[in-house]
Design an enzyme around this catalytic site. Structure first.
Site, PDB file in Angstrom:
ATOM      1  N   LYS A   1       4.887  61.567  77.721  1.00 44.53           N
ATOM      2  CA  LYS A   1       4.460  60.561  78.698  1.00 44.53           C
ATOM      3  C   LYS A   1       4.233  61.216  80.073  1.00 44.53           C
ATOM      4  CE  LYS A   1       4.509  57.260  75.721  1.00 44.53           C
ATOM      5  NZ  LYS A   1       5.603  56.444  75.214  1.00 44.53           N
TER       6      LYS A   1
HETATM    7  C1  LIG Z   1       6.095  55.409  74.226  1.00 43.61           C
HETATM    8  C2  LIG Z   1       5.894  53.946  74.213  1.00 43.61           C
HETATM    9  C3  LIG Z   1       6.958  53.040  74.079  1.00 43.61           C
HETATM   10  C4  LIG Z   1       8.345  53.438  73.688  1.00 43.61           C
HETATM   11  O1  LIG Z   1       8.934  54.385  74.465  1.00 43.61           O
HETATM   12  P1  LIG Z   1      10.067  55.366  73.854  1.00 43.61           P
HETATM   13  O2  LIG Z   1      10.619  56.023  75.073  1.00 43.61           O
HETATM   14  O3  LIG Z   1       9.372  56.312  72.936  1.00 43.61           O
HETATM   15  O4  LIG Z   1      11.061  54.515  73.153  1.00 43.61           O
HETATM   16  C5  LIG Z   1       6.694  51.686  74.212  1.00 43.61           C
HETATM   17  N1  LIG Z   1       5.442  51.246  74.432  1.00 43.61           N
HETATM   18  C6  LIG Z   1       4.397  52.084  74.541  1.00 43.61           C
HETATM   19  C7  LIG Z   1       3.044  51.511  74.802  1.00 43.61           C
HETATM   20  C8  LIG Z   1       4.580  53.453  74.413  1.00 43.61           C
HETATM   21  O5  LIG Z   1       3.522  54.268  74.506  1.00 43.61           O
END
Ligand SMILES: *Cc1c(COP(=O)(O)O)cnc(C)c1O
Length: 395
Positions: A197
């Site tokens: 991310k």
């Molecule tokens: C990555 C993601 C999540 C979840 O996040 P994690 O930290 O992996 O649990 C939720 N929603 C979206 C749109 C994502 O891309």
């Protein structure tokens, strides 16, 4: 030690290895991690508190709570706004499964709505308005790839004390609309700090809110429903504790908070670099007949976090063949996302509403490499490889 960000140039030709995303590790990050470990206090402590304060200030919001991951953030946000059995929550189908899974986890029903179209992969506000029933308790939009949803159109739909806007802002830390950070428009905003991310710390997440009552419930839900933290007891600020509600252990540790503080300080610059890469992709890909690069370069008043570089392949092009050709050229791609209503676990929720635009666009979606230290040469090689792959598939 080789720097992982350096592209590997094969001696056989100008071929570049370009991964979908890549972490830049440098001395400042290593020093922050070292200091946290050396401090001898590893569970939630002063670095977590500082990270939360800095993130809240960055967003221009009162409360920020760091949690174990973005999925935990969504889980806690749903519970903190009182959503449970019998409630309906409107979510897109074209997103990561976490939000819909957490709606199910609290006993509520996910109601999938359609996207605007190939030019805009965000929730269609008209379809959201049409999906609202007396049982609807929340609308959970995702700012797809970091591009702001049409909040001007969504906000008037999500009104009253019984209907909450909860933003899945996993793609959007640092993005904004009308000068306001995404994630701060509703009752709660949820962020993910997963490795790929925009603010990567490994595993981690954050919930932000301006509502004091929601904030207090988040604080309790994150740590077993307990009235005091180990850190407070360690400092002699408290001796005993009570348990007020049934909570979880969704806390984060000092090591990852330390890394998060460094990443937060770099977020605006990194997002700006991503934006320059997105511009270059957009310019270069304009020459490919029938290919759509979703989202406007600039939404009026909006700024993306440029998390994902999506393209919608020309109609009739076999995506798997294109991906294989790109992989052979050293370019890693992905698909964001297989629609949630097509998964077995959501079969019961699939037929509730027609999703014609999601169904039409999803098989054509392709995600190209994007990260701050990507080079212009790498982008050009990705574009050339994609152009060739499409031409080869057309025959
Ligand atoms: C990555 C993601 C999540 C979840 O996040 P994690 O930290 O992996 O649990 C939720 N929603 C979206 C749109 C994502 O891309």
């Amino acid at each position: 030690m080789p720097n992982r960000s350096e592209p590997t140039v094969e001696s056989s030709g100008p071929r570049l290895e370009v991964s979908l995303s890549d972490l830049l590790v440098d001395q400042e990050l290593l020093a922050a991690a070292h200091d946290a470990v050396a401090s001898g206090w590893w569970s939630m402590g002063p670095r977590v508190a500082a990270f939360e304060r800095e993130f809240a200030d960055f967003c221009g919001i009162r409360h920020a709570f760091v949690v174990a991951n973005g999925t935990a953030a969504i889980h806690v946000a749903l519970l903190a706004t009182g959503i449970g059995p019998g409630d309906e929550v409107i979510v897109p189908s074209l997103t990561f499964v976490a939000a819909a899974n957490m709606v199910r986890a609290v006993g509520a029903t996910p109601v999938f709505c359609d996207i605007v179209g190939p030019q805009d992969l965000n929730l269609d506000p008209d379809d959201v308005a049409a999906a609202v029933t007396p049982a609807t308790r929340a609308v959970m939009p995702v700012h797809y790839g970091g591009y702001p949803c049409d909040m001007d159109a969504l906000a008037p739909i999500v009104v009253g004390d019984e209907l909450f806007l909860i933003e899945d802002a996993a793609h959007a830390p640092g993005a904004s609309l009308h000068g306001r950070r995404l994630g701060t428009f509703g009752a709660a905003g949820c962020f993910s700090f997963f490795s790929n991310k925009n603010l990567p710390i490994g595993e981690g997440g954050m919930i932000v809110t301006d509502d004091d009552d929601v904030a207090e419930r988040i604080r309790l839900l994150r740590s077993h429903g307990m009235t005091t933290l180990t850190w407070d007891r360690h400092r002699g600020h408290a001796s005993g504790y009570d348990v007020l509600i049934h909570g979880f252990n969704y806390r984060l540790d000092e090591l990852r908070a330390a890394i998060g503080r460094v990443q937060l300080a770099r977020l605006d610059d990194n997002n700006a670099a991503r934006g320059r890469h997105a511009d270059r992709y957009r310019e270069r890909l304009a020459a490919v007949d029938g290919l759509v690069v979703p989202f406007a370069r600039d939404v009026p008043g909006g700024r993306s976090a440029y998390h994902l570089q999506e393209v919608v392949l020309p109609e009739g092009i076999a995506r798997d063949a294109v991906r294989q050709t790109l992989a052979a050229a050293g370019v890693q791609t992905s698909v964001h996302y297989p629609p949630i209503h097509t998964f077995q676990a959501f079969a019961a929720d699939a037929g509730r509403r027609p999703l014609p635009r999601t169904d039409a666009v999803a098989p054509r979606l392709l995600t190209l490499p994007l990260y701050p230290h990507l080079t212009d040469d790498q982008i050009d090689s990705v574009v050339d490889a994609l152009t060739d792959a499409i031409a080869a598939t057309r025959g």
